[in-house]
Design a protein around this motif. Sequence first.
Motif: not given
Length: 596
Positions: A429-435, A452-456, A458-466
């Motif tokens: 779901t995190y990946v879908l939200k980033a997409h 623009i990359d950062i906008l995407c 950020e949706q996984v960064w907020k969970h401590g993931i990259d």
Amino acid sequence: MISVNERVAELRRKMKKNGVQACIIPSSDPHMSEYMPAHWQARSYFSGFDGSAGTLVVTEKESGLWTDGRYFIQADHQLSGSEVVLYRIAVKGVPTYIEFLADKLDKGDTVGFDGKLISASTVKEMNEKFADKALNIKAVDLIDDIWPERPEIPASKVFVHDVKYAGYTCHEKLEQVRAELKKQKADGEVFTRLDCVAWLMNIRADDIDYNPLAISYAIVYSDSAYLFINTKRVLPETLTYLKENGVTVREYEEIDEALKSISEKKTMLVDTASINYDLYTILQQNDFVAIQDGCDTVVNLKGVKNETEIRNIIEAHVKDGCALVEFRMKFDEMMKNGETVTECTVCDMLKEYRAKQPNNMGESFGTIAAYNENAAMMHYSPKPDACSTLKNRGFLLVDSGGQYLEGTTDITRTFVLGELSQEEKEHYTYVLKAHIALATTVFLEGCTGGNIDILCREQVWKHGIDYRCGTGHGVGMFSSVHEGPQNLRISNNVVFKKGMTITNEPGIYEEGKHGIRTENIMLVTEFENNEYGQFYKFDIITYFPIDTAGILVELLTDDELSWLNDYHKLVYAKLSPSLSGKELDWLKKHTEPIHR
């Protein structure tokens, strides 16, 4: 079979004979290609690592392989048991291979490499980093006679990519290049990248797996143009087309002499990241030539698709979506019936169903079909003697694409095969939200891939993931699946323009567990023009359902849920006119809206 260590030992003997204390073997050919014919895959032969990106360095006592985050896991496995040490690019504390050489070598030592396989810009960086130790460089081929049964340079038939697909004739494209050269006060330019030559000349071939390109060079002047290619493999009608469009065709090997023989004052625009060191040196040594550093003009021209190309590319994606529907329907049936299905089965099926589509010219890259933990290796490639059998649980990541006369496709879907853990559902779901975050982005003129990359992400960064790769890349038009100058990564500074295509492919990769990625191709289009300037948005041009079985709907906002349902409505509208019967029923079922 000769081991990697034995091959490295033989290379060291050749180095000593040539007075070289270190050897660099890049993943490259004379055209700085990402993918290359087997003839130039020396790095793979001498290291045992067969990923598409990496550099092997061999000194008198050590050897190392530098590769990026897409290949860390794969390289670690393939280098196991050899003396070659893995150096993880962009990981804190890990030197670049140039820094490694500057540190390890003694004052006055010599670094050797094939001058046709390294760019002029890379050699410039070497000279700067090597200056303190007075290290020497030597352009020398150290591998040819110690590589048994080295494959020949390919010579497939060269044909014309019709203007009904390309949008402009070869002559019209040459005039575009000349207009750009005039703006930069240059008299000519050497084109070495295969995708640039193919686009410029409107020619295609089959010299490289998955890339419909021909081994060739081109030179364009204000009043003439030349194509350097093995003429025996050029179809007669292609030669006629090129001549009619003002192109003189010469043999591939004659490029060196053509540059040496420039005998009147010319300013040559040169992209030092594209041209190989040997050709650059020839230009440097010609007193009639003034080198003007600049970006490859074709890279920028072809990065923005014309209206004819866009129309055809959309048609290619409709065909591709239909092929994927047929594949997924058959795949589901086989899994339901308990048939043995492996990762390799999936690869074979996708190739088969794409081949049924009109004007299909093969795959755009080797299909990545990766089950569960295999998908944590971003560019995992299943082999017949080493691939997983699929079960009714976990994830199957499928990244694949097709080549059509109308365009090039690239799509990733992560299929839910059965029961998932809570973590797997969350990550999916995190990946879908980033997409979705990227797909719905509106941005102001002047924004770059880095913005623009950062906008995407950020949706996984907020969970401590990259994820250790870019978020997206440009895609060619019946050409290379990876195309610049635009891409989505933090370091990219290319301004996005109307008509550019870009992939949207965030992911999460957990070693030993799973890999998840959702990828569509998007087209940059206009959004609004007002007192603040021109705004742009993305239109999605990939058409195939996203598996909803892994989604934790409660983690989606109302807007995200609406986007998903609207996307599936678009998929149905695009594909349904081309489908019927069971395929249409399958599509209807898998594009139905989901609710809380």
